[in-house]
Design a protein around this motif. Structure first.
Motif: not given
Length: 186
Positions: A32-33, A35-37, A39-41
């Motif tokens: 999830f980390a 994925y966040k990096e 798709t978002i960051d």
């Protein structure tokens, strides 16, 4: 968008310990980390860079167009042609940038929380085996989303490189045209 490659389905082992479930939860948190990096960051970072390119390209286009308008009063051949080429390149950079900023759609890391809870609360109660199977599915979803985000990220990087090169070429043409214009006016 390209389809995500399918993976083999997971069949949890018969005897699943609490430690196995905790380990799977740790792996899920890492996925999830990541994925966040991606798709978002990283996408936000790219989006900001593209916006900067767009502002620079628009500013360069306006400056080159103003110079071109002035240069047309004193036709000097090569400088007008170079400045026109510079304006066209700036417009191409704007078009590439606008295209790069649109359409970033990723598979959700957790497709449906209700289905996950229903699976865990189904008759027979929650078990480590069910929990492990659910965590594995969430990891699969996150990895599939990462694959999609990676493809989008790579496509944007290629567009940004083209924007960079074309903008530098536009500036080179613009400065060369300005230099030729000044030399011919002396």
């Amino acid at each position: 968008m390209q389809p995500v490659t399918s993976r083999a389905t997971f069949a949890p082992p018969e005897n699943v310990s609490n430690e196995d479930v905790d380990l799977a939860r740790d792996v899920l948190a890492l996925n999830f980390a990541a994925y966040k990096e991606f798709t978002i960051d990283r996408m936000n970072h790219q989006h900001n860079l593209i916006k900067n390119y767009l502002w620079v390209a628009a500013s360069v286009f306006v400056a080159e167009s103003a110079f071109l308008g002035h240069a047309l009063n004193f036709p000097t051949g090569a400088s007008v042609g170079l400045m026109l080429a510079a304006c066209v390149l700036s417009c191409i950079v704007l078009a590439i940038g606008i295209d790069a900023m649109t359409g970033a759609d990723f598979r959700a890391a957790m497709s449906d929380g209700r289905a996950t809870v229903s699976y865990l609360l189904a008759p027979g109660g929650s078990s480590n085996q069910r929990t492990l199977a659910m965590i594995y599915q969430l990891i699969e979803n996150a990895e599939a989303g990462l694959e999609e985000a990676g493809r989008t990220f790579d496509a944007r990087v290629r567009k940004m490189r083209w924007m960079n090169r074309l903008l530098l070429l536009s500036l080179l043409f613009g400065f060369t045209a300005a230099g030729l214009f000044v030399i011919t006016q002396l």
